[in-house]
Design a protein around this motif. Sequence first.
Motif, PDB file in Angstrom:
ATOM      1  N   GLN A 188      -3.413   6.268   1.909  1.00 38.19           N
ATOM      2  CA  GLN A 188      -2.269   7.451   1.286  1.00 38.19           C
ATOM      3  C   GLN A 188      -1.428   7.730   0.084  1.00 38.19           C
ATOM      4  O   GLN A 188      -0.807   8.271  -0.290  1.00 38.19           O
ATOM      5  N   ILE A 189      -0.790   6.306  -0.251  1.00 44.05           N
ATOM      6  CA  ILE A 189      -0.437   6.449  -1.454  1.00 44.05           C
ATOM      7  C   ILE A 189      -0.980   6.683  -2.485  1.00 44.05           C
ATOM      8  O   ILE A 189      -0.790   7.794  -3.426  1.00 44.05           O
ATOM      9  N   ARG A 190      -2.584   7.047  -2.429  1.00 48.68           N
ATOM     10  CA  ARG A 190      -3.582   7.919  -3.096  1.00 48.68           C
ATOM     11  C   ARG A 190      -3.373   9.181  -3.221  1.00 48.68           C
ATOM     12  O   ARG A 190      -3.236   9.933  -4.043  1.00 48.68           O
ATOM     13  N   LYS A 191      -3.027   9.879  -1.920  1.00 48.80           N
ATOM     14  CA  LYS A 191      -3.270  11.158  -1.771  1.00 48.80           C
ATOM     15  C   LYS A 191      -1.583  11.703  -2.573  1.00 48.80           C
ATOM     16  O   LYS A 191      -1.524  12.373  -2.297  1.00 48.80           O
ATOM     17  N   ASP A 192      -0.686  10.791  -2.070  1.00 54.50           N
ATOM     18  CA  ASP A 192       0.694  11.330  -2.551  1.00 54.50           C
ATOM     19  C   ASP A 192       0.766  11.375  -4.281  1.00 54.50           C
ATOM     20  O   ASP A 192       1.637  12.236  -4.760  1.00 54.50           O
ATOM     21  N   PHE A 193      -0.567  10.493  -5.033  1.00 51.49           N
ATOM     22  CA  PHE A 193      -0.566  10.177  -5.915  1.00 51.49           C
ATOM     23  C   PHE A 193      -0.975  10.779  -6.520  1.00 51.49           C
ATOM     24  O   PHE A 193      -0.778  11.684  -7.621  1.00 51.49           O
TER      25      PHE A 193
ATOM     26  N   SER B 102      -9.681  12.215  -3.769  1.00 56.37           N
ATOM     27  CA  SER B 102     -10.043  11.549  -2.824  1.00 56.37           C
ATOM     28  C   SER B 102      -9.389  10.043  -2.388  1.00 56.37           C
ATOM     29  O   SER B 102      -8.859   9.314  -3.335  1.00 56.37           O
ATOM     30  N   ALA B 103      -8.938   9.592  -0.740  1.00 56.37           N
ATOM     31  CA  ALA B 103      -7.496   8.881  -0.641  1.00 56.37           C
ATOM     32  C   ALA B 103      -8.900   6.958  -0.473  1.00 56.37           C
ATOM     33  O   ALA B 103      -7.835   6.764  -0.005  1.00 56.37           O
ATOM     34  N   LEU B 104     -10.046   8.092   0.021  1.00 58.21           N
ATOM     35  CA  LEU B 104     -10.131   6.712   0.085  1.00 58.21           C
ATOM     36  C   LEU B 104     -10.683   5.728  -0.858  1.00 58.21           C
ATOM     37  O   LEU B 104     -10.992   5.985  -1.829  1.00 58.21           O
ATOM     38  N   THR B 105     -10.313   4.554  -0.553  1.00 58.93           N
ATOM     39  CA  THR B 105     -11.114   2.937  -0.873  1.00 58.93           C
ATOM     40  C   THR B 105     -11.560   2.578  -0.086  1.00 58.93           C
ATOM     41  O   THR B 105     -11.230   1.997   0.687  1.00 58.93           O
ATOM     42  N   GLY B 106     -11.945   0.754  -1.246  1.00 54.49           N
ATOM     43  CA  GLY B 106     -12.572  -0.360  -0.529  1.00 54.49           C
ATOM     44  C   GLY B 106     -10.924  -0.504  -0.368  1.00 54.49           C
ATOM     45  O   GLY B 106     -10.159  -1.349  -1.451  1.00 54.49           O
ATOM     46  N   MET B 107      -9.887  -1.127   0.912  1.00 52.73           N
ATOM     47  CA  MET B 107      -9.107  -2.471   0.689  1.00 52.73           C
ATOM     48  C   MET B 107      -9.006  -4.249   0.614  1.00 52.73           C
ATOM     49  O   MET B 107      -9.807  -4.741   1.463  1.00 52.73           O
ATOM     50  N   VAL B 108      -8.273  -4.609  -0.097  1.00 51.14           N
ATOM     51  CA  VAL B 108      -8.486  -5.401  -0.947  1.00 51.14           C
ATOM     52  C   VAL B 108      -7.012  -6.294  -0.699  1.00 51.14           C
ATOM     53  O   VAL B 108      -6.384  -6.233  -2.152  1.00 51.14           O
ATOM     54  N   PRO B 109      -6.854  -7.155   0.439  1.00 52.88           N
ATOM     55  CA  PRO B 109      -5.220  -6.826  -0.039  1.00 52.88           C
ATOM     56  C   PRO B 109      -4.752  -8.174  -1.297  1.00 52.88           C
ATOM     57  O   PRO B 109      -5.488  -8.388  -1.605  1.00 52.88           O
ATOM     58  N   GLU B 110      -3.296  -7.706  -1.932  1.00 55.45           N
ATOM     59  CA  GLU B 110      -3.049  -8.698  -2.527  1.00 55.45           C
ATOM     60  C   GLU B 110      -2.727 -10.404  -2.736  1.00 55.45           C
ATOM     61  O   GLU B 110      -2.006 -10.118  -2.394  1.00 55.45           O
TER      62      GLU B 110
ATOM     63  N   SER C   9      -6.011   2.352 -12.004  1.00 57.77           N
ATOM     64  CA  SER C   9      -7.042   2.120 -12.360  1.00 57.77           C
ATOM     65  C   SER C   9      -7.865   3.386 -12.169  1.00 57.77           C
ATOM     66  O   SER C   9      -9.001   3.058 -12.006  1.00 57.77           O
ATOM     67  N   MET C  10      -7.728   4.327 -11.195  1.00 62.15           N
ATOM     68  CA  MET C  10      -8.744   5.001 -10.553  1.00 62.15           C
ATOM     69  C   MET C  10      -8.394   6.393 -10.769  1.00 62.15           C
ATOM     70  O   MET C  10      -9.330   6.865 -10.023  1.00 62.15           O
ATOM     71  N   ALA C  11      -7.944   6.496 -11.325  1.00 66.55           N
ATOM     72  CA  ALA C  11      -6.853   7.981 -11.425  1.00 66.55           C
ATOM     73  C   ALA C  11      -7.830   8.955 -12.374  1.00 66.55           C
ATOM     74  O   ALA C  11      -7.920  10.045 -12.044  1.00 66.55           O
ATOM     75  N   ALA C  12      -7.813   8.651 -13.559  1.00 65.32           N
ATOM     76  CA  ALA C  12      -9.519   9.224 -14.192  1.00 65.32           C
ATOM     77  C   ALA C  12     -10.340   9.252 -13.522  1.00 65.32           C
ATOM     78  O   ALA C  12     -10.952  10.395 -13.700  1.00 65.32           O
TER      79      ALA C  12
END
Length: 405
Positions: free
Chosen positions: A38-43, A47-55, A197-200
């Motif tokens: 959702q963070i990407r969609k709000d940004f 596309s708001a899809l991503t591989g999720m890797v916890p920090e 890192s992925m916006a562009a």
Amino acid sequence: MGQRVVITGIGIYSCLGANLEEVTKSLYAGKSGIVFDQIRKDFGFRSALTGMVPEPDLKSFLSRRQRVGMHQPAIYAYMATKEALEYAGLDIDFLEKTETGIIYGNDSTAASVVEAIDKAKEKHDTMLIGSGAIFQNMNSTVNMNLSTIFKLKGINFTLSAACASGSHSIGMGYLMISQGLQDRVICGGAQEINAASMAAFDGLGTFSVRESEPARASRPFDRDRDGLIPSGGAATVILESYETAMERGAPILGELIGYGFSSNGDHISNPSIDGQKRSLQMALKQAGIAREEVDYINAHATSTPVGDGSEARAIFDVFGEKVPVSSTKSMTGHECWMAGASEIVYSLLMMQNSFIAPNINFENPDEDSARINIISETKEQKIDCFLSNSFGFGGTNSTLIIKKV
């Protein structure tokens, strides 16, 4: 004949799991690591899809001074490298007294740069940015942090080659050892997953918008694919000369026998069948094996129409229709700078456990993918020799071949 080069340790921190055991189970099960963010969609992402890797929290492993210069790429790489060194039986005392190098693939440190500039704008004083920011911001952040933490004394640089960075890092480590310049090199690739890192990349319109079904969105080679999904994490591969590995009594997971590479010398983003074929053929020639000896190909295939089609044609032209092929990006998405290293780790786990991980979501072949042997469901199979492809923007191509010892 140069020195033989073997793999004595691997480590992984990805959307498929935080360690080798978790990742092996995910690969065998054909489990996707793709989510809707959702963070990407709000940004403002298309596309708001991503591989999720916890920090991960590194407080239990490293001091504050050691952590201050680390952002996502270095943090992920630390976790993968820690596991790989433990696997290889290498500790800091040994590393400090020997000449061990590090060549790591990384091609961006976007979020840390954005954060530093935002802080300067807010405070109107660069002195308040913080002492660790410069070490987070540099493209060599992984190397400078890991070489300091693990007391490394050998070759030390970052390899930046777009989505082939992780693969070329292993190839360069291979060349260093085979020429007798190093006994041991820590190689790998790291990729941050934050929105900055992925916006562009998202702005190019190449990401899948199948947001209602994230696990089914990455569809390499499938006729109905609509784009790739960004992902990340880190993967580490420990390379050693065969001689020093035997002297140490180290575990030997496989021998790197071929490294092929080429430049398309053409369009900055469109792939080239000719360039890919030259990389494949060079790797085979250097390995000194016939194409029939390759038991499995881990394809670069990212789930884009042009990219997948070109690779399918290149594979068919060089290998024909029989060799089993799958793209683990169907589960992970495109791990970008780490992909060339992580896909070596994934393939080694398949080799160790005698199975081929599936190219999930492959339901309808197109004209190109119908010509090659794509494995769409987990297949029990002994693997004695595999090949891994990595291709990147700017027309950089890398192919690695590894066999059992």
